[in-house]
Design an enzyme around this catalytic site. Structure first.
Site, mmCIF file in Angstrom:
data_model
loop_
_atom_site.group_PDB
_atom_site.id
_atom_site.type_symbol
_atom_site.label_atom_id
_atom_site.label_comp_id
_atom_site.label_asym_id
_atom_site.label_seq_id
_atom_site.Cartn_x
_atom_site.Cartn_y
_atom_site.Cartn_z
ATOM 1 N N ASN A 9 0.865 -1.190 0.000
ATOM 2 C CA ASN A 9 0.000 0.000 0.000
ATOM 3 C C ASN A 9 0.899 1.235 0.000
ATOM 4 O O ASN A 9 1.493 1.568 1.020
ATOM 5 C CB ASN A 9 -0.892 -0.031 1.255
ATOM 6 C CG ASN A 9 -1.703 1.246 1.396
ATOM 7 O OD1 ASN A 9 -1.839 2.027 0.446
ATOM 8 N ND2 ASN A 9 -2.253 1.459 2.581
ATOM 9 N N TRP A 10 0.974 1.897 -1.147
ATOM 10 C CA TRP A 10 1.882 3.044 -1.270
ATOM 11 C C TRP A 10 1.292 4.317 -0.655
ATOM 12 O O TRP A 10 1.958 5.332 -0.605
ATOM 13 C CB TRP A 10 2.213 3.286 -2.747
ATOM 14 C CG TRP A 10 3.063 2.224 -3.379
ATOM 15 C CD1 TRP A 10 3.472 1.041 -2.824
ATOM 16 C CD2 TRP A 10 3.613 2.250 -4.701
ATOM 17 N NE1 TRP A 10 4.239 0.327 -3.714
ATOM 18 C CE2 TRP A 10 4.342 1.050 -4.880
ATOM 19 C CE3 TRP A 10 3.559 3.161 -5.758
ATOM 20 C CZ2 TRP A 10 5.019 0.753 -6.065
ATOM 21 C CZ3 TRP A 10 4.231 2.856 -6.930
ATOM 22 C CH2 TRP A 10 4.950 1.667 -7.080
ATOM 23 N N LYS A 11 0.043 4.264 -0.264
ATOM 24 C CA LYS A 11 -0.642 5.442 0.312
ATOM 25 C C LYS A 11 -0.467 6.646 -0.617
ATOM 26 O O LYS A 11 -0.359 6.473 -1.822
ATOM 27 C CB LYS A 11 -0.142 5.726 1.725
ATOM 28 C CG LYS A 11 -0.080 4.477 2.593
ATOM 29 C CD LYS A 11 0.063 4.802 4.039
ATOM 30 C CE LYS A 11 0.350 3.530 4.818
ATOM 31 N NZ LYS A 11 0.011 3.624 6.210
ATOM 32 N N HIS A 95 -9.640 1.079 4.783
ATOM 33 C CA HIS A 95 -8.357 1.257 5.487
ATOM 34 C C HIS A 95 -8.579 2.200 6.674
ATOM 35 O O HIS A 95 -9.377 3.138 6.584
ATOM 36 C CB HIS A 95 -7.312 1.842 4.511
ATOM 37 C CG HIS A 95 -5.928 1.819 5.079
ATOM 38 N ND1 HIS A 95 -5.490 2.757 5.982
ATOM 39 C CD2 HIS A 95 -4.901 0.951 4.886
ATOM 40 C CE1 HIS A 95 -4.233 2.466 6.318
ATOM 41 N NE2 HIS A 95 -3.854 1.380 5.672
ATOM 42 N N GLU A 97 -7.004 4.610 7.776
ATOM 43 C CA GLU A 97 -6.797 6.043 7.496
ATOM 44 C C GLU A 97 -8.043 6.636 6.837
ATOM 45 O O GLU A 97 -8.372 7.804 7.040
ATOM 46 C CB GLU A 97 -5.543 6.222 6.616
ATOM 47 C CG GLU A 97 -4.274 5.964 7.445
ATOM 48 C CD GLU A 97 -3.088 5.440 6.643
ATOM 49 O OE1 GLU A 97 -3.101 5.518 5.405
ATOM 50 O OE2 GLU A 97 -2.136 4.949 7.289
ATOM 51 N N GLU A 167 -5.784 -5.169 10.415
ATOM 52 C CA GLU A 167 -4.771 -4.136 10.632
ATOM 53 C C GLU A 167 -5.078 -3.394 11.932
ATOM 54 O O GLU A 167 -5.873 -2.442 11.935
ATOM 55 C CB GLU A 167 -4.791 -3.132 9.476
ATOM 56 C CG GLU A 167 -4.442 -3.735 8.140
ATOM 57 C CD GLU A 167 -3.795 -2.678 7.241
ATOM 58 O OE1 GLU A 167 -2.628 -2.872 6.873
ATOM 59 O OE2 GLU A 167 -4.435 -1.660 6.945
ATOM 60 N N GLY A 173 2.021 2.069 10.768
ATOM 61 C CA GLY A 173 2.968 3.175 10.645
ATOM 62 C C GLY A 173 3.656 3.543 11.943
ATOM 63 O O GLY A 173 4.269 4.602 12.054
ATOM 64 N N SER A 213 3.046 -2.345 10.438
ATOM 65 C CA SER A 213 4.490 -2.354 10.672
ATOM 66 C C SER A 213 5.162 -3.675 10.296
ATOM 67 O O SER A 213 6.052 -4.160 11.004
ATOM 68 C CB SER A 213 4.800 -1.968 12.126
ATOM 69 O OG SER A 213 4.370 -0.635 12.366
ATOM 70 N N GLY A 234 2.664 -1.197 4.374
ATOM 71 C CA GLY A 234 2.659 0.222 4.042
ATOM 72 C C GLY A 234 4.083 0.709 3.809
ATOM 73 O O GLY A 234 4.660 0.517 2.739
ATOM 74 N N GLY A 235 4.662 1.341 4.829
ATOM 75 C CA GLY A 235 5.980 1.973 4.719
ATOM 76 C C GLY A 235 7.032 1.128 4.008
ATOM 77 O O GLY A 235 7.720 1.614 3.090
HETATM 78 C C1 PEP Z 1 -0.901 0.111 5.895
HETATM 79 O O1 PEP Z 1 -0.848 1.242 5.459
HETATM 80 O O2 PEP Z 1 -1.834 -0.637 5.582
HETATM 81 C C2 PEP Z 1 0.156 -0.336 6.794
HETATM 82 C C3 PEP Z 1 0.049 -1.522 7.347
HETATM 83 O O3 PEP Z 1 1.198 0.519 7.010
HETATM 84 P P1 PEP Z 1 2.607 0.168 7.728
HETATM 85 O O4 PEP Z 1 3.100 -1.113 7.121
HETATM 86 O O5 PEP Z 1 3.484 1.332 7.397
HETATM 87 O O6 PEP Z 1 2.325 0.021 9.167
#
Ligand code: PEP
Length: 252
Positions: A9-11, A95, A97, A167, A173, A213, A234-235
């Site tokens: 997930n590049w957000k 998600h 966010e 999640e 994050g 994470s 994500g990151g």
């Molecule tokens: C996400 O955005 O779905 C996510 C899990 O982010 P991260 O891996 O950065 O925690």
């Protein structure tokens, strides 16, 4: 059970040139065999270029959101048909966010899942508790409500291909991943709820993935768990070396 699925997930990151560079790197590093289905989820503006760049690979595309409406006077929205048009096969829905900043409810997610199914897109339905809910021992109640409201009204054949992403909000994050054993027990519970809604046969085949994470360092312990069938990253999905190591978690 299908192969595990690993989704980046590049957000709201990456303009087209940066995205194409990362895609080229991912394609090169993942050109050999690996055990997981790989999906990347760039921003809307990048989807078309990404689709063209991925044409000669088996890496798939997901959008990060979709409109509940199918067309018409919904300024700023993007429909499921438009996502199919630019080569998406998956859509991330609900998600945290989007739930947090855009106030998306389980009912909104339910409508979005419906439009995806109508167009043959596979929803990746995100569920997860906040830190306050976790501290109040409400994780399982929150999971049950998110699942029952988000998936209400669907038939067994609708949800056969669905991906559910657990999640925990406090793990996204933050660098603080859930313990694999704790995630495993929530995944088991998610499967039980799905079995009670749709029957054990389909529930046993559902891919329930973990997000929060995930890194190239914790992936192996996460993927050891029986009810964890992939990850949403994500990151770390923005960093070539990390993402490709995550995909090749089984090789080291
Ligand atoms: C996400 O955005 O779905 C996510 C899990 O982010 P991260 O891996 O950065 O925690």
């Amino acid at each position: 059970m299908k192969e595990p699925i690993i989704i980046g997930n590049w957000k709201m990151n990456m303009i087209i040139p940066d995205a194409l560079k990362l895609i080229t790197g991912i394609k090169n590093k993942l050109s050999g065999k690996h055990d997981a289905e790989v999906v990347i989820s760039p921003s809307f503006t990048v989807l078309n270029s990404a689709h063209i760049a991925l044409a000669d690979s088996n890496i798939k595309l997901a959008a990060q959101n979709v409109s509940f409406a199918d067309k018409g006077a919904y300024t700023g929205e993007v429909s499921a048909k438009m996502l199919v048009d630019v080569g998406c096969e998956y859509v991330i829905i609900g998600h945290s966010e989007r739930r947090q900043y855009f106030h998306e409810s389980n009912k909104d997610c339910n409508k979005k899942i419906a439009v995806c199914l109508e167009e043959g897109l596979t929803p990746i339905y995100c569920v997860g508790e906040t830190l306050a809910e976790r501290d109040a021992h409400k994780t399982l109640d929150v999971m049950e409500l998110q699942l029952r409201e988000g998936l209400t009204g669907f038939k067994v054949h609708d949800i056969e291909n669905l991906v559910i992403a657990y999640e925990p909000v406090w793990a996204i994050g933050t660098g603080r991943s859930a313990e694999s054993k704790d995630a495993e027990s929530v995944h088991g519970f998610i499967r039980e709820i799905c079995a009670s809604m749709f029957g054990g046969v389909v529930a046993d085949k559902l891919r329930i993935i973990y997000g929060g994470s995930v890194t190239d360092e914790n992936i192996q312990s996460i993927m050891k768990e029986k009810n964890i069938n992939g990850v949403l990253v994500g990151g770390a999905s923005l960093v070539l070396e990390k993402f490709t190591k995550i995909v090749k978690y089984n090789e080291e």
